[in-house]
Motif scaffolding. Structure first.
Motif, short mmCIF file in Angstrom:
data_model
loop_
_atom_site.label_atom_id
_atom_site.label_comp_id
_atom_site.label_asym_id
_atom_site.label_seq_id
_atom_site.Cartn_x
_atom_site.Cartn_y
_atom_site.Cartn_z
N VAL A 1 0.85 -1.21 0.00
CA VAL A 1 0.00 0.00 0.00
C VAL A 1 0.88 1.25 0.00
CG1 VAL A 1 -1.73 1.31 1.28
CG2 VAL A 1 -1.92 -1.18 1.13
N ILE A 2 1.92 1.25 0.81
CA ILE A 2 2.86 2.38 0.85
C ILE A 2 3.54 2.54 -0.50
CG2 ILE A 2 4.96 3.27 1.92
CD1 ILE A 2 4.12 1.87 4.50
N PHE A 3 3.93 1.42 -1.11
CA PHE A 3 4.58 1.44 -2.42
C PHE A 3 3.69 2.08 -3.47
CE2 PHE A 3 5.60 -0.33 -6.53
CZ PHE A 3 6.98 -0.31 -6.58
N ILE A 4 2.43 1.64 -3.54
CA ILE A 4 1.49 2.16 -4.54
C ILE A 4 1.19 3.63 -4.27
CG2 ILE A 4 -0.86 1.94 -5.43
CD1 ILE A 4 -0.66 -1.06 -4.80
N THR A 5 1.03 3.99 -2.99
CA THR A 5 0.74 5.39 -2.65
C THR A 5 1.87 6.31 -3.08
OG1 THR A 5 -0.56 4.66 -0.74
CG2 THR A 5 0.15 6.97 -0.78
N TYR A 6 3.10 5.91 -2.80
CA TYR A 6 4.25 6.73 -3.20
C TYR A 6 4.32 6.89 -4.71
CZ TYR A 6 9.09 8.35 -3.56
OH TYR A 6 10.21 9.08 -3.86
N SER B 1 -1.56 15.14 -2.93
CA SER B 1 -0.85 15.14 -4.21
C SER B 1 -1.76 15.60 -5.34
CB SER B 1 -0.30 13.74 -4.51
OG SER B 1 -1.36 12.83 -4.77
N TYR B 2 -3.06 15.24 -5.26
CA TYR B 2 -4.00 15.69 -6.28
C TYR B 2 -4.16 17.20 -6.22
CZ TYR B 2 -8.40 16.50 -8.72
OH TYR B 2 -9.36 16.98 -9.56
N TYR B 3 -4.26 17.75 -5.02
CA TYR B 3 -4.37 19.20 -4.87
C TYR B 3 -3.13 19.90 -5.41
CZ TYR B 3 -4.50 23.80 -2.70
OH TYR B 3 -4.46 25.16 -2.49
N ALA B 4 -1.94 19.33 -5.12
CA ALA B 4 -0.70 19.94 -5.59
C ALA B 4 -0.61 19.91 -7.11
CB ALA B 4 0.50 19.22 -4.98
N LEU C 1 1.85 6.72 -6.90
CA LEU C 1 0.75 7.55 -7.41
C LEU C 1 0.87 9.00 -6.97
CD1 LEU C 1 -2.28 5.13 -6.89
CD2 LEU C 1 -1.05 5.59 -9.02
N ALA C 2 1.39 9.21 -5.76
CA ALA C 2 1.43 10.56 -5.19
C ALA C 2 2.68 11.33 -5.56
CB ALA C 2 1.31 10.49 -3.67
N TYR C 3 3.67 10.66 -6.13
CA TYR C 3 4.93 11.34 -6.43
C TYR C 3 4.74 12.35 -7.55
CZ TYR C 3 9.90 12.05 -7.22
OH TYR C 3 11.16 12.60 -7.35
N THR C 4 5.16 13.58 -7.32
CA THR C 4 4.97 14.65 -8.30
C THR C 4 6.28 15.22 -8.81
OG1 THR C 4 4.81 16.28 -6.50
CG2 THR C 4 2.74 15.33 -7.32
N GLY C 5 7.40 14.63 -8.41
CA GLY C 5 8.69 15.14 -8.86
C GLY C 5 9.05 14.66 -10.25
N VAL C 6 10.28 14.90 -10.64
CA VAL C 6 10.74 14.55 -11.98
C VAL C 6 11.69 13.35 -11.97
CG1 VAL C 6 10.46 16.87 -12.89
CG2 VAL C 6 12.61 16.26 -11.80
N TYR D 1 11.62 9.99 -10.25
CA TYR D 1 11.06 8.91 -9.44
C TYR D 1 12.11 7.84 -9.22
CZ TYR D 1 8.44 4.68 -8.36
OH TYR D 1 8.00 3.52 -7.79
N ASN D 2 12.30 7.45 -7.94
CA ASN D 2 13.31 6.46 -7.57
C ASN D 2 12.61 5.17 -7.17
OD1 ASN D 2 15.43 4.96 -6.52
ND2 ASN D 2 16.42 6.72 -5.55
N SER D 3 12.60 4.19 -8.05
CA SER D 3 11.92 2.92 -7.76
C SER D 3 12.62 2.13 -6.65
CB SER D 3 11.84 2.07 -9.04
OG SER D 3 13.14 1.81 -9.55
N ARG D 4 13.94 2.28 -6.54
CA ARG D 4 14.67 1.56 -5.49
C ARG D 4 14.31 2.10 -4.11
NH1 ARG D 4 20.84 1.75 -7.23
NH2 ARG D 4 20.20 3.91 -7.62
N PHE D 5 14.18 3.41 -4.01
CA PHE D 5 13.75 3.99 -2.73
C PHE D 5 12.35 3.50 -2.37
CE2 PHE D 5 11.19 7.24 -0.62
CZ PHE D 5 11.89 7.39 0.57
N ASN D 6 11.46 3.47 -3.36
CA ASN D 6 10.09 3.03 -3.11
C ASN D 6 10.06 1.57 -2.66
OD1 ASN D 6 7.33 3.20 -2.92
ND2 ASN D 6 6.95 3.25 -5.10
#
Length: 223
Positions: A35-40, A136-139, A42-47, A49-54
């Motif tokens: 759940v944390i993995f999927i949330t990160y 993240s949606y608001y941002a 979907l919510a990530y808004t940067g340029v 994205y680090n899959s290893r960190f997730n």
């Protein structure tokens, strides 16, 4: 040490932890970590994205739950773990401050599962996931842009305001720089949509303007 003593030691020190219990705790930890993995993701808004960190967040939940199982099963181990963990130092720099939220979230959920407080772990995970996705949606909807306007020294702030206000009434000015024959004005605008081409054209056609740059503001970095 004989084989019988080894088996006896293994049994005595693990009598409170059955195989079924360990597997159940790990499965619940893996589910919450997913759940944390999927949330990160979907919510990530940067340029960047680090899959290893997730993926590391999922492992943090598993490791923390195992530590809690060790502490709850044996008092001597719990005292030893306190001493062992106190000497650990993490020196990896976190580029995005929001990543610390997910690290702390993963640790807390691992503690809950390891302590067998499943109701708190599941409800808090779902609730926090919803909050992060909503934020993240608001941002993503409420975007902020930096507008850098370069021109000659005759260019002034009132001239820029008169051009921008019909398109962005809440425009703010961050800086105004005059260097020799050149002028640079940095403004901030908020919008619910992409850049308006009409505003860009109006600025470019403005007298004394030599160049206009629009940058999407993204927290600590600009991309």
């Amino acid at each position: 040490m004989s084989k019988a003593k080894i088996l006896d030691w293994f049994t005595v020190n693990s009598e409170a932890l059955s195989v079924d219990k360990i597997l159940f705790v790990l499965c619940v930890s893996l589910l919450l970590g997913a759940v944390i993995f999927i949330t990160y993701r979907l919510a990530y808004t940067g340029v960047n994205y680090n899959s290893r960190f997730n993926a590391g967040n999922v492992v943090i939940v598993l490791i923390t739950s195992v530590i809690m199982l060790m502490i709850s099963s044996n008092m001597a181990i719990s005292l030893g773990m306190v001493g062992a963990l106190s000497i650990v130092r993490f020196r990896t720099a976190i580029k995005d401050p929001s990543d610390t939220i997910y690290i702390f979230w993963a640790i807390v959920e691992g503690l809950c599962v390891g302590a067998e407080i499943y109701k708190l772990a599941i409800i808090s995970t779902v609730f926090i996931a919803i909050v992060l996705l909503a934020l993240s949606y608001y941002a993503s909807v409420q975007k902020k842009y930096l507008v850098i306007i370069r021109g000659t020294k005759e260019l002034n702030l009132e001239q820029v305001r008169s051009v921008m206000e019909p398109y962005y009434p809440k425009m703010g000015v961050r800086a105004t720089n005059y260097i020799g024959e050149r002028c640079e004005i940095i403004c901030e605008v908020s919008a619910h949509q992409e850049i308006k081409e009409e505003a860009v054209a109006a600025l470019r056609d403005c007298a004394h303007v030599k160049g206009v740059n629009w940058l999407l503001e993204m927290g600590e970095r600009i991309g």
